[in-house]
Scaffold this active site. Structure first.
Site, PDB file in Angstrom:
ATOM      1  N   ASP A 162      -1.249   7.533  -4.458  1.00 49.10           N
ATOM      2  CA  ASP A 162      -0.088   6.808  -3.954  1.00 49.10           C
ATOM      3  C   ASP A 162       0.555   6.101  -5.136  1.00 49.10           C
ATOM      4  OD1 ASP A 162      -1.670   4.556  -4.433  1.00 49.10           O
ATOM      5  OD2 ASP A 162      -2.124   4.188  -2.326  1.00 49.10           O
ATOM      6  N   HIS A 187      -2.754   3.824  -6.667  1.00 52.39           N
ATOM      7  CA  HIS A 187      -4.147   4.246  -6.832  1.00 52.39           C
ATOM      8  C   HIS A 187      -4.255   5.692  -7.308  1.00 52.39           C
ATOM      9  CE1 HIS A 187      -4.016   1.140  -3.615  1.00 52.39           C
ATOM     10  NE2 HIS A 187      -5.009   0.631  -4.336  1.00 52.39           N
ATOM     11  N   SER A 211      -9.130  -2.977  -4.561  1.00 51.78           N
ATOM     12  CA  SER A 211      -9.025  -1.694  -3.858  1.00 51.78           C
ATOM     13  C   SER A 211      -9.607  -0.520  -4.629  1.00 51.78           C
ATOM     14  CB  SER A 211      -7.558  -1.394  -3.527  1.00 51.78           C
ATOM     15  OG  SER A 211      -6.759  -1.391  -4.699  1.00 51.78           O
TER      16      SER A 211
END
Length: 369
Positions: free
Chosen positions: A344, A347, A55
């Site tokens: 978040d 990340h 990600s």
């Protein structure tokens, strides 16, 4: 590295004369254009940026997949151009974008599976990464995302299309001179090994690190066979200090989980020499280990030193557990995300990404260019 505005002035005060002479020198040396933008010299450039992994470098590929590991909804992308969610796991741009910008290639790197783009949009690079992926094949299977094996097949498909668009020689030149980012390992340890614990029943930390590094080495050799020559492999960050891991395993004080950080260090200690060995065995290759563990840990431990204030929670929701679907338009966000290291619970923010990428480019760019 990157772009710096130098105030070229034609006024002849003593200070302005120094600036003017500097500008003339840099223009003559080919380091700066007449508008004052510093640029890389012709022998210090890369054709494109390609990204593989998880990600951190997923530019929106998971948008089209049936998985909960996606973020193509608010508040993700809040600070992106126009405030549009793109599938990047942050409030704005991410490492592939910043690396490409720092090297003067482009301001954004697209996702390979973006249906709105054509092959002409991909000539400066593309991301094949899929949030939730890892070196361990089990990691991608657990959350139904694109494995590294499948990312490699997409890369082969891309190369075939690229050769059809620009010709084989030009395509090979693009591949050979581009920098290929490989970012994985965090989900292997944080999820597959520790949180879900499937691999923990089979391996101790050291033997699992061997599995991860062996898989990484195999993947890099496969990239090389497709045409990649400059490969930047990011080490595992201090996963025990991610807000989510603090919440899940850091106790009542939400301290950094040292067991998790130690596992990351073990993987990195094995990965770095393995990459050096690959550089020696793969002709004309530059396979470089990128240390992200230490700069990110220093940023987390001393946020004020770098212009941040909050390092133990994310901006989204409570910041302690919200990520992907739990970070949504109903969870709320902090008042000022520029003060936060994490967007978040997993990340970093755009500001933190840029800070880290600037350090990485400054330290490692000369190994590739």
């Amino acid at each position: 590295m990157g772009f710096v505005q130098v105030p070229c002035s034609w006024k002849f005060g003593s200070r302005m004369m120094v600036w003017w002479l500097l500008c003339v020198f840099m223009i003559m040396a080919g380091l700066m254009s007449c508008d004052g933008t510093v640029r890389l010299s012709p022998n210090m450039t890369a054709a494109g940026i390609f990204a593989f992994g998880d990600s951190i470098v997923d530019q929106g590929n998971n948008n089209v997949m049936r998985t909960i590991v996606k973020c193509n909804f608010p508040p993700y992308g809040k600070d992106f151009q126009g405030g549009v969610p793109t599938g990047r796991f942050s409030n704005g741009r991410t490492p592939p974008d910043f690396v490409a910008e720092a090297l003067g290639i482009a301001t954004m790197i697209p996702a390979y599976l973006d249906p709105s783009l054509t092959i002409k949009d991909f000539t400066k690079g593309v991301s094949f990464a899929s949030g939730g992926c890892g070196y361990d094949p089990q990691t991608a299977q657990l959350v139904s995302v694109t494995s590294l094996t499948d990312q490699l097949e997409q890369f082969k498909d891309y190369v075939w299309k690229l050769k059809g668009a620009v010709g084989e020689e030009a395509a090979n030149n693009i591949l050979n001179s581009s920098i290929h980012l490989v970012v994985a390992g965090s989900d292997d340890l944080a999820n597959t090994y520790f949180t879900i614990g499937i691999r923990r029943r089979q391996y101790d930390v050291t033997s699992y690190a061997d599995l991860v590094v062996s898989s990484a080495s195999t993947f890099i050799q496969q990239l090389y066979l497709v045409g990649a020559r400059k490969i930047a492999v990011f080490g595992v960050p201090p996963i025990g200090c991610l807000p989510a891991q603090r919440t899940l395993a850091g106790g009542s004080t939400r301290a950094c989980v040292e067991e998790y950080n130690k596992a990351a260090q073990i993987v990195n200690a094995k990965l770095a020499p393995a990459l050096d060995s690959l550089t020696q065995s793969l002709p004309q290759s530059r396979v470089v280990y990128i240390d992200v563990y230490n700069p990110l840990l220093d940023l987390i431990q001393h946020p004020q030193k770098y212009g941040f204030e909050v390092s133990d929670i994310g901006c989204c929701g409570t910041g302690k557990i919200e990520a992907v679907v739990l970070c949504n338009q109903y969870s709320g966000t902090c008042a000022d995300d520029s003060k936060y290291i994490f967007w978040d619970s997993y990340h970093p923010t755009e500001k933190a990404y840029k800070f880290l990428v600037d350090q990485i480019v400054q330290k490692y760019a000369n190994k590739f260019l």
